[in-house]
Design a protein around this motif. Structure first.
Motif, PDB file in Angstrom:
ATOM      1  N   LYS A  98       0.826  -1.201   0.000  1.00 44.74           N
ATOM      2  CA  LYS A  98       0.000   0.000   0.000  1.00 44.74           C
ATOM      3  C   LYS A  98       0.867   1.261   0.000  1.00 44.74           C
ATOM      4  CE  LYS A  98      -4.165   1.752   2.238  1.00 44.74           C
ATOM      5  NZ  LYS A  98      -5.068   1.567   3.366  1.00 44.74           N
ATOM      6  N   CYS A  99       1.552   1.517   1.103  1.00 40.79           N
ATOM      7  CA  CYS A  99       2.230   2.808   1.262  1.00 40.79           C
ATOM      8  C   CYS A  99       3.619   2.884   0.627  1.00 40.79           C
ATOM      9  CB  CYS A  99       2.345   3.136   2.737  1.00 40.79           C
ATOM     10  SG  CYS A  99       3.505   2.069   3.634  1.00 40.79           S
ATOM     11  N   ARG A 100       4.320   1.816   0.589  1.00 44.28           N
ATOM     12  CA  ARG A 100       5.718   1.744   0.128  1.00 44.28           C
ATOM     13  C   ARG A 100       6.664   2.557   1.006  1.00 44.28           C
ATOM     14  NH1 ARG A 100       7.294   0.657  -5.495  1.00 44.28           N
ATOM     15  NH2 ARG A 100       5.644  -0.513  -6.478  1.00 44.28           N
ATOM     16  N   LYS A 101       6.218   2.928   2.182  1.00 42.28           N
ATOM     17  CA  LYS A 101       7.056   3.733   3.077  1.00 42.28           C
ATOM     18  C   LYS A 101       7.452   2.982   4.341  1.00 42.28           C
ATOM     19  CE  LYS A 101       4.725   7.945   1.629  1.00 42.28           C
ATOM     20  NZ  LYS A 101       3.712   8.938   2.026  1.00 42.28           N
ATOM     21  N   GLY A 102       6.939   1.789   4.497  1.00 40.09           N
ATOM     22  CA  GLY A 102       7.256   1.027   5.692  1.00 40.09           C
ATOM     23  C   GLY A 102       6.348   1.339   6.870  1.00 40.09           C
ATOM     24  N   THR A 103       5.181   1.893   6.622  1.00 36.46           N
ATOM     25  CA  THR A 103       4.289   2.259   7.721  1.00 36.46           C
ATOM     26  C   THR A 103       3.011   1.422   7.796  1.00 36.46           C
ATOM     27  OG1 THR A 103       3.316   3.987   6.349  1.00 36.46           O
ATOM     28  CG2 THR A 103       5.080   4.652   7.852  1.00 36.46           C
ATOM     29  N   CYS A 104       2.477   0.947   6.679  1.00 33.04           N
ATOM     30  CA  CYS A 104       1.176   0.256   6.706  1.00 33.04           C
ATOM     31  C   CYS A 104       1.303  -1.229   7.039  1.00 33.04           C
ATOM     32  CB  CYS A 104       0.454   0.421   5.378  1.00 33.04           C
ATOM     33  SG  CYS A 104       1.156  -0.551   4.017  1.00 33.04           S
ATOM     34  N   GLY A 105       2.390  -1.858   6.686  1.00 36.20           N
ATOM     35  CA  GLY A 105       2.581  -3.275   6.962  1.00 36.20           C
ATOM     36  C   GLY A 105       1.909  -4.201   5.957  1.00 36.20           C
ATOM     37  N   GLN A 106       1.268  -3.666   4.945  1.00 37.72           N
ATOM     38  CA  GLN A 106       0.584  -4.497   3.947  1.00 37.72           C
ATOM     39  C   GLN A 106       1.545  -5.407   3.187  1.00 37.72           C
ATOM     40  OE1 GLN A 106      -2.794  -4.601   2.300  1.00 37.72           O
ATOM     41  NE2 GLN A 106      -3.233  -4.202   4.453  1.00 37.72           N
ATOM     42  N   PRO A 117      17.360  -6.023   8.171  1.00 37.63           N
ATOM     43  CA  PRO A 117      16.182  -5.161   8.380  1.00 37.63           C
ATOM     44  C   PRO A 117      16.607  -3.743   8.778  1.00 37.63           C
ATOM     45  CG  PRO A 117      15.892  -7.275   9.475  1.00 37.63           C
ATOM     46  CD  PRO A 117      17.298  -7.234   8.983  1.00 37.63           C
ATOM     47  N   ASN A 118      15.941  -2.755   8.200  1.00 39.56           N
ATOM     48  CA  ASN A 118      16.258  -1.374   8.543  1.00 39.56           C
ATOM     49  C   ASN A 118      15.399  -0.922   9.738  1.00 39.56           C
ATOM     50  OD1 ASN A 118      13.699  -0.721   7.566  1.00 39.56           O
ATOM     51  ND2 ASN A 118      14.456   0.119   5.640  1.00 39.56           N
ATOM     52  N   GLU A 119      15.584   0.313  10.139  1.00 37.30           N
ATOM     53  CA  GLU A 119      14.892   0.823  11.331  1.00 37.30           C
ATOM     54  C   GLU A 119      13.371   0.813  11.156  1.00 37.30           C
ATOM     55  OE1 GLU A 119      16.225   1.416  14.318  1.00 37.30           O
ATOM     56  OE2 GLU A 119      18.050   0.669  13.377  1.00 37.30           O
ATOM     57  N   GLN A 120      12.911   1.103   9.960  1.00 38.60           N
ATOM     58  CA  GLN A 120      11.470   1.119   9.690  1.00 38.60           C
ATOM     59  C   GLN A 120      10.867  -0.274   9.881  1.00 38.60           C
ATOM     60  OE1 GLN A 120      10.455   4.181   9.034  1.00 38.60           O
ATOM     61  NE2 GLN A 120       8.299   3.611   9.030  1.00 38.60           N
ATOM     62  N   GLU A 121      11.571  -1.272   9.423  1.00 34.45           N
ATOM     63  CA  GLU A 121      11.105  -2.657   9.586  1.00 34.45           C
ATOM     64  C   GLU A 121      11.124  -3.072  11.050  1.00 34.45           C
ATOM     65  OE1 GLU A 121      13.920  -4.086   6.337  1.00 34.45           O
ATOM     66  OE2 GLU A 121      12.247  -5.515   6.164  1.00 34.45           O
ATOM     67  N   LYS A 122      12.190  -2.711  11.738  1.00 37.65           N
ATOM     68  CA  LYS A 122      12.283  -3.068  13.163  1.00 37.65           C
ATOM     69  C   LYS A 122      11.153  -2.419  13.947  1.00 37.65           C
ATOM     70  CE  LYS A 122      17.292  -3.591  13.063  1.00 37.65           C
ATOM     71  NZ  LYS A 122      18.571  -2.937  13.369  1.00 37.65           N
ATOM     72  N   LYS A 123      10.826  -1.185  13.599  1.00 32.46           N
ATOM     73  CA  LYS A 123       9.765  -0.448  14.284  1.00 32.46           C
ATOM     74  C   LYS A 123       8.400  -1.079  13.997  1.00 32.46           C
ATOM     75  CE  LYS A 123       7.896   4.251  14.476  1.00 32.46           C
ATOM     76  NZ  LYS A 123       7.990   5.587  13.887  1.00 32.46           N
ATOM     77  N   LYS A 124       8.164  -1.461  12.766  1.00 34.97           N
ATOM     78  CA  LYS A 124       6.857  -1.983  12.374  1.00 34.97           C
ATOM     79  C   LYS A 124       6.676  -3.453  12.750  1.00 34.97           C
ATOM     80  CE  LYS A 124       2.870  -1.636  10.403  1.00 34.97           C
ATOM     81  NZ  LYS A 124       1.845  -0.817  11.036  1.00 34.97           N
ATOM     82  N   LEU A 125       7.673  -4.264  12.542  1.00 32.24           N
ATOM     83  CA  LEU A 125       7.525  -5.707  12.726  1.00 32.24           C
ATOM     84  C   LEU A 125       7.936  -6.205  14.114  1.00 32.24           C
ATOM     85  CD1 LEU A 125       8.915  -6.807   9.251  1.00 32.24           C
ATOM     86  CD2 LEU A 125       6.524  -6.716   9.946  1.00 32.24           C
ATOM     87  N   LYS A 126       8.703  -5.417  14.805  1.00 32.62           N
ATOM     88  CA  LYS A 126       9.182  -5.764  16.156  1.00 32.62           C
ATOM     89  C   LYS A 126       9.770  -7.182  16.177  1.00 32.62           C
ATOM     90  CE  LYS A 126       6.227  -2.514  18.534  1.00 32.62           C
ATOM     91  NZ  LYS A 126       5.427  -1.873  17.569  1.00 32.62           N
ATOM     92  N   TYR A 134      10.108 -12.450   9.170  1.00 33.73           N
ATOM     93  CA  TYR A 134       9.215 -11.533   8.462  1.00 33.73           C
ATOM     94  C   TYR A 134       9.957 -10.263   8.075  1.00 33.73           C
ATOM     95  CZ  TYR A 134       5.322 -14.534   9.548  1.00 33.73           C
ATOM     96  OH  TYR A 134       4.473 -15.611   9.598  1.00 33.73           O
ATOM     97  N   ARG A 135       9.603  -9.731   6.939  1.00 32.33           N
ATOM     98  CA  ARG A 135      10.199  -8.495   6.422  1.00 32.33           C
ATOM     99  C   ARG A 135       9.135  -7.666   5.739  1.00 32.33           C
ATOM    100  NH1 ARG A 135      15.759  -8.696   5.406  1.00 32.33           N
ATOM    101  NH2 ARG A 135      15.469  -6.438   5.142  1.00 32.33           N
ATOM    102  N   LEU A 136       9.463  -6.395   5.543  1.00 31.77           N
ATOM    103  CA  LEU A 136       8.611  -5.532   4.726  1.00 31.77           C
ATOM    104  C   LEU A 136       9.216  -5.524   3.329  1.00 31.77           C
ATOM    105  CD1 LEU A 136       8.041  -2.501   7.135  1.00 31.77           C
ATOM    106  CD2 LEU A 136       6.486  -4.412   6.694  1.00 31.77           C
ATOM    107  N   ALA A 137       8.460  -5.991   2.358  1.00 35.98           N
ATOM    108  CA  ALA A 137       8.989  -6.087   0.989  1.00 35.98           C
ATOM    109  C   ALA A 137       9.354  -4.717   0.431  1.00 35.98           C
ATOM    110  CB  ALA A 137       7.976  -6.772   0.086  1.00 35.98           C
ATOM    111  N   CYS A 138       8.687  -3.676   0.890  1.00 33.52           N
ATOM    112  CA  CYS A 138       8.978  -2.330   0.368  1.00 33.52           C
ATOM    113  C   CYS A 138      10.245  -1.741   0.973  1.00 33.52           C
ATOM    114  CB  CYS A 138       7.799  -1.392   0.597  1.00 33.52           C
ATOM    115  SG  CYS A 138       7.557  -0.909   2.320  1.00 33.52           S
ATOM    116  N   GLN A 139      10.747  -2.369   2.032  1.00 35.34           N
ATOM    117  CA  GLN A 139      11.953  -1.852   2.687  1.00 35.34           C
ATOM    118  C   GLN A 139      13.161  -2.760   2.479  1.00 35.34           C
ATOM    119  OE1 GLN A 139      11.935   1.272   4.348  1.00 35.34           O
ATOM    120  NE2 GLN A 139      10.031   1.235   3.202  1.00 35.34           N
TER     121      GLN A 139
END
Ligand code: FES
Length: 115
Positions: free
Chosen positions: A68-76, A90-99, A106-111
């Protein structure tokens, strides 16, 4: 010039020895797919590694990763990485979102970056 004519009888084993050159040994290279294997919503996908964002590589290869967002905030775009040669940490955005889910693969594909 030798114009020998071979008949069926002349080719019966024992009458004519035809020497064939030994077949050249050809080396077979087994090229193992080094794709990145991920799962999202129970669907497994293999993504050919192309330098850049994992999501961009997947979408350019027709892999239906939801996002959805491609910014690492929505988690979609959360995916479970099954096998990932050459994937960034994993970058900081992924660590913050996925804990803690990061430790389960698990990873964020956009990050996530393919290196
Ligand atoms: S698309 Fe929203 S976190 Fe990746």
């Amino acid at each position: 010039m030798n114009n020998r004519v071979f008949t069926v009888g002349s080719l019966i084993s024992g009458r004519l020895i035809v020497k064939h050159p030994a077949p050249e040994r050809t080396e077979r290279k087994i090229i193992k797919a080094e794709g990145i294997i991920v799962e999202q919503n129970g669907k497994r996908m293999e993504i050919y590694p192309v330098k850049g964002k994992l999501l961009d590589a997947a979408l350019s290869q027709g892999k239906p990763i939801q996002y959805k967002c491609r910014k690492g905030t929505c988690g979609q775009c959360t995916i479970k990485v099954v096998n990932a040669p050459g994937l960034s940490y994993p970058n900081e955005q992924e660590k913050k979102k996925l804990k803690n889910e990061i430790t389960n693969g698990y990873r964020l594909a956009c990050q996530a970056e393919i290196l």
